[in-house]
Write a protein that holds these residues in place. Structure first.
Motif, PDB file in Angstrom:
ATOM      1  N   PHE A   1      17.919 -45.579 -60.268  1.00  0.00           N
ATOM      2  CA  PHE A   1      17.673 -46.830 -59.550  1.00  0.00           C
ATOM      3  C   PHE A   1      18.477 -47.856 -59.926  1.00  0.00           C
ATOM      4  O   PHE A   1      19.035 -48.100 -60.917  1.00  0.00           O
ATOM      5  CB  PHE A   1      16.114 -47.246 -60.163  1.00  0.00           C
ATOM      6  CG  PHE A   1      15.298 -46.183 -59.734  1.00  0.00           C
ATOM      7  CD1 PHE A   1      14.876 -45.210 -60.795  1.00  0.00           C
ATOM      8  CD2 PHE A   1      14.371 -45.976 -58.305  1.00  0.00           C
ATOM      9  CE1 PHE A   1      14.060 -44.115 -60.534  1.00  0.00           C
ATOM     10  CE2 PHE A   1      13.564 -44.778 -58.470  1.00  0.00           C
ATOM     11  CZ  PHE A   1      13.279 -43.904 -59.299  1.00  0.00           C
TER      12      PHE A   1
ATOM     13  N   TYR B   1      18.830 -52.159 -59.925  1.00  0.00           N
ATOM     14  CA  TYR B   1      18.125 -53.656 -59.812  1.00  0.00           C
ATOM     15  C   TYR B   1      19.192 -54.486 -59.822  1.00  0.00           C
ATOM     16  O   TYR B   1      20.147 -54.477 -60.361  1.00  0.00           O
ATOM     17  CB  TYR B   1      17.121 -53.433 -61.270  1.00  0.00           C
ATOM     18  CG  TYR B   1      15.927 -52.498 -61.172  1.00  0.00           C
ATOM     19  CD1 TYR B   1      15.937 -51.276 -61.559  1.00  0.00           C
ATOM     20  CD2 TYR B   1      14.672 -52.931 -61.022  1.00  0.00           C
ATOM     21  CE1 TYR B   1      14.994 -50.364 -61.480  1.00  0.00           C
ATOM     22  CE2 TYR B   1      13.601 -52.002 -60.732  1.00  0.00           C
ATOM     23  CZ  TYR B   1      13.862 -50.533 -61.461  1.00  0.00           C
ATOM     24  OH  TYR B   1      13.035 -49.832 -61.287  1.00  0.00           O
TER      25      TYR B   1
ATOM     26  N   ILE C   1      21.445 -53.781 -62.876  1.00  0.00           N
ATOM     27  CA  ILE C   1      20.914 -52.914 -63.978  1.00  0.00           C
ATOM     28  C   ILE C   1      20.633 -51.669 -63.550  1.00  0.00           C
ATOM     29  O   ILE C   1      20.080 -51.481 -62.336  1.00  0.00           O
ATOM     30  CB  ILE C   1      19.940 -53.366 -64.643  1.00  0.00           C
ATOM     31  CG1 ILE C   1      20.279 -54.776 -65.272  1.00  0.00           C
ATOM     32  CG2 ILE C   1      19.504 -52.526 -65.987  1.00  0.00           C
ATOM     33  CD1 ILE C   1      18.910 -55.438 -65.802  1.00  0.00           C
TER      34      ILE C   1
ATOM     35  N   SER D   1      18.960 -47.660 -63.784  1.00  0.00           N
ATOM     36  CA  SER D   1      17.957 -47.024 -64.494  1.00  0.00           C
ATOM     37  C   SER D   1      17.743 -45.365 -64.201  1.00  0.00           C
ATOM     38  O   SER D   1      18.131 -45.045 -63.078  1.00  0.00           O
ATOM     39  CB  SER D   1      16.554 -47.282 -64.500  1.00  0.00           C
ATOM     40  OG  SER D   1      15.599 -47.121 -63.207  1.00  0.00           O
TER      41      SER D   1
ATOM     42  N   ARG E   1      15.253 -41.640 -64.696  1.00  0.00           N
ATOM     43  CA  ARG E   1      14.046 -41.233 -65.114  1.00  0.00           C
ATOM     44  C   ARG E   1      14.111 -39.911 -65.689  1.00  0.00           C
ATOM     45  O   ARG E   1      15.141 -39.249 -65.317  1.00  0.00           O
ATOM     46  CB  ARG E   1      12.625 -41.076 -64.021  1.00  0.00           C
ATOM     47  CG  ARG E   1      12.995 -40.246 -63.019  1.00  0.00           C
ATOM     48  CD  ARG E   1      11.819 -40.368 -61.861  1.00  0.00           C
ATOM     49  NE  ARG E   1      12.055 -39.315 -60.800  1.00  0.00           N
ATOM     50  CZ  ARG E   1      11.696 -39.195 -59.752  1.00  0.00           C
ATOM     51  NH1 ARG E   1      11.144 -40.373 -59.364  1.00  0.00           N
ATOM     52  NH2 ARG E   1      11.739 -38.244 -58.809  1.00  0.00           N
TER      53      ARG E   1
ATOM     54  N   ASN F   1       8.560 -38.041 -70.021  1.00  0.00           N
ATOM     55  CA  ASN F   1       8.562 -38.594 -68.726  1.00  0.00           C
ATOM     56  C   ASN F   1       8.786 -40.221 -68.835  1.00  0.00           C
ATOM     57  O   ASN F   1       7.758 -40.671 -68.749  1.00  0.00           O
ATOM     58  CB  ASN F   1       7.433 -38.044 -67.932  1.00  0.00           C
ATOM     59  CG  ASN F   1       7.816 -37.982 -66.433  1.00  0.00           C
ATOM     60  OD1 ASN F   1       8.824 -37.739 -66.097  1.00  0.00           O
ATOM     61  ND2 ASN F   1       6.716 -37.551 -65.766  1.00  0.00           N
ATOM     62  N   THR F   2       9.848 -40.691 -69.071  1.00  0.00           N
ATOM     63  CA  THR F   2       9.866 -42.025 -69.002  1.00  0.00           C
ATOM     64  C   THR F   2      11.049 -42.491 -68.446  1.00  0.00           C
ATOM     65  O   THR F   2      11.948 -41.754 -67.764  1.00  0.00           O
ATOM     66  CB  THR F   2       9.938 -42.616 -70.334  1.00  0.00           C
ATOM     67  OG1 THR F   2       9.609 -44.162 -70.447  1.00  0.00           O
ATOM     68  CG2 THR F   2      11.206 -42.263 -71.239  1.00  0.00           C
ATOM     69  N   ILE F   3      11.551 -43.914 -68.393  1.00  0.00           N
ATOM     70  CA  ILE F   3      12.524 -44.480 -67.519  1.00  0.00           C
ATOM     71  C   ILE F   3      13.412 -45.204 -68.481  1.00  0.00           C
ATOM     72  O   ILE F   3      12.990 -46.008 -69.255  1.00  0.00           O
ATOM     73  CB  ILE F   3      11.778 -45.279 -66.578  1.00  0.00           C
ATOM     74  CG1 ILE F   3      10.976 -44.569 -65.435  1.00  0.00           C
ATOM     75  CG2 ILE F   3      12.963 -45.994 -65.658  1.00  0.00           C
ATOM     76  CD1 ILE F   3       9.702 -45.308 -64.992  1.00  0.00           C
ATOM     77  N   TYR F   4      14.634 -45.007 -68.402  1.00  0.00           N
ATOM     78  CA  TYR F   4      15.585 -45.619 -69.574  1.00  0.00           C
ATOM     79  C   TYR F   4      16.263 -46.661 -68.414  1.00  0.00           C
ATOM     80  O   TYR F   4      17.029 -46.167 -67.490  1.00  0.00           O
ATOM     81  CB  TYR F   4      16.296 -44.714 -70.230  1.00  0.00           C
ATOM     82  CG  TYR F   4      15.444 -44.040 -71.373  1.00  0.00           C
ATOM     83  CD1 TYR F   4      14.696 -42.773 -71.031  1.00  0.00           C
ATOM     84  CD2 TYR F   4      15.278 -44.914 -72.605  1.00  0.00           C
ATOM     85  CE1 TYR F   4      14.060 -42.238 -71.907  1.00  0.00           C
ATOM     86  CE2 TYR F   4      14.519 -44.118 -73.334  1.00  0.00           C
ATOM     87  CZ  TYR F   4      13.690 -42.934 -73.272  1.00  0.00           C
ATOM     88  OH  TYR F   4      12.960 -42.227 -74.124  1.00  0.00           O
ATOM     89  N   PHE F   5      17.021 -47.502 -68.967  1.00  0.00           N
ATOM     90  CA  PHE F   5      17.889 -48.498 -68.454  1.00  0.00           C
ATOM     91  C   PHE F   5      19.284 -48.549 -68.999  1.00  0.00           C
ATOM     92  O   PHE F   5      19.151 -48.152 -70.376  1.00  0.00           O
ATOM     93  CB  PHE F   5      17.323 -50.121 -68.381  1.00  0.00           C
ATOM     94  CG  PHE F   5      16.185 -50.050 -67.442  1.00  0.00           C
ATOM     95  CD1 PHE F   5      14.768 -49.830 -67.800  1.00  0.00           C
ATOM     96  CD2 PHE F   5      16.527 -50.756 -66.206  1.00  0.00           C
ATOM     97  CE1 PHE F   5      13.744 -50.044 -66.932  1.00  0.00           C
ATOM     98  CE2 PHE F   5      15.419 -50.749 -65.329  1.00  0.00           C
ATOM     99  CZ  PHE F   5      14.173 -50.556 -65.819  1.00  0.00           C
ATOM    100  N   GLY F   6      20.326 -48.832 -68.356  1.00  0.00           N
ATOM    101  CA  GLY F   6      21.460 -49.065 -68.689  1.00  0.00           C
ATOM    102  C   GLY F   6      21.588 -50.377 -69.411  1.00  0.00           C
ATOM    103  O   GLY F   6      20.715 -51.073 -69.338  1.00  0.00           O
ATOM    104  N   GLU F   7      23.046 -50.531 -70.009  1.00  0.00           N
ATOM    105  CA  GLU F   7      23.036 -51.760 -70.643  1.00  0.00           C
ATOM    106  C   GLU F   7      23.089 -52.992 -69.851  1.00  0.00           C
ATOM    107  O   GLU F   7      23.158 -54.193 -69.991  1.00  0.00           O
ATOM    108  CB  GLU F   7      24.296 -51.835 -71.497  1.00  0.00           C
ATOM    109  CG  GLU F   7      24.251 -50.504 -72.482  1.00  0.00           C
ATOM    110  CD  GLU F   7      25.107 -49.584 -71.832  1.00  0.00           C
ATOM    111  OE1 GLU F   7      25.588 -48.771 -72.571  1.00  0.00           O
ATOM    112  OE2 GLU F   7      25.084 -49.370 -70.625  1.00  0.00           O
TER     113      GLU F   7
END
Lengths: 114, 117
Positions: B34, B36, B93, B95, B97, B104-110
């Motif tokens: 994703f 953002y 940004i 992300s 999943r 089962n979670t969602i991580y973001f880039g820097e």
């Protein structure tokens, strides 16, 4: 239409005390909620999540509470530390085909004073 | 743990040029990523969903011809801002999943800070 709302733009807490950050949502399709911590010009850091089948999830100093009937969730940080000072975002998703597609609140700036 | 990496972290480009931002999942395969955007003092707004091997799905109001998304592999999605204008200056940004053993979670880039001059 703001589907996820964090009505407190800022919160100031003394070190060692409890920080409580609140979040409200309107979309009844949301069934998975996450809290992120963010510093300026950095990506969000995942803190804790909760599924709608639970009403509480705890991880160390962080606890998230979910009240589905009120469409309200809160993040409790105990004890608060100066390093916790950051912007906190709550985010919501539905765990179906849109899972991963997050709707964010506006964020709450937490300041923890030594 | 799962890590999502973005590059570059900061980029300055001239008005009218194009700039590419990469998003990589380092420890896992991500069929969906994703993108953002965050303007100063505002929340993160979803721009588009990047699907591996197929076209991206754009949110309402996001110009697909201006923000080109390519998800060529299970670990890489790219966002290209074409014919950049100063109003495109923002924090972008990505992300991804996870699933399976990492939970089962969602991580973001820097994040990538774009300044168009």
């Amino acid at each position: 239409d703001q589907q996820v709302k964090q009505n407190s733009p800022s919160l100031s807490v003394q070190e060692g005390r409890i920080s409580i950050l609140n979040c409200d949502y309107t979309n009844s399709m949301f069934d998975y909620f996450l809290w992120y911590k963010k510093y300026p010009a950095e990506g969000p850091t995942f803190l804790i999540s909760i599924s709608s089948i639970k009403d509480k999830n705890e991880d160390g100093r962080f606890t998230v509470f979910l009240n589905k009937s009120a469409k309200h969730l809160s993040l409790h940080i105990v004890p608060s530390q100066p390093g916790d000072s950051a912007v906190y975002f709550c985010a919501a998703s539905d765990s179906g085909t849109s899972y991963g597609k997050l709707t964010f609140g506006q964020g709450t700036i937490l300041t923890v004073h030594p | 743990g799962a890590v999502v990496s973005q590059h570059p972290s900061r980029v300055i480009c001239k008005s009218g040029t194009s700039v590419k931002i990469e998003c990589r999942s380092l420890d896992f395969q991500a069929t969906t990523m994703f993108w953002y955007r965050q303007f100063p003092k505002q929340s993160l707004m979803l721009m588009a969903t990047s699907n591996e091997g197929s076209k991206a799905t754009y949110e309402q109001g996001v110009e697909k011809d201006k923000f080109l998304i390519n998800h060529a592999s299970l670990t890489l999605s790219t966002l290209t801002v074409t014919s950049a204008h100063p109003e495109d200056s923002s924090f972008y940004i990505c992300s991804a999943r996870t699933g399976g053993s990492t939970g089962n979670t969602i991580y973001f880039g820097e994040g990538s800070w774009l300044t168009v001059v």
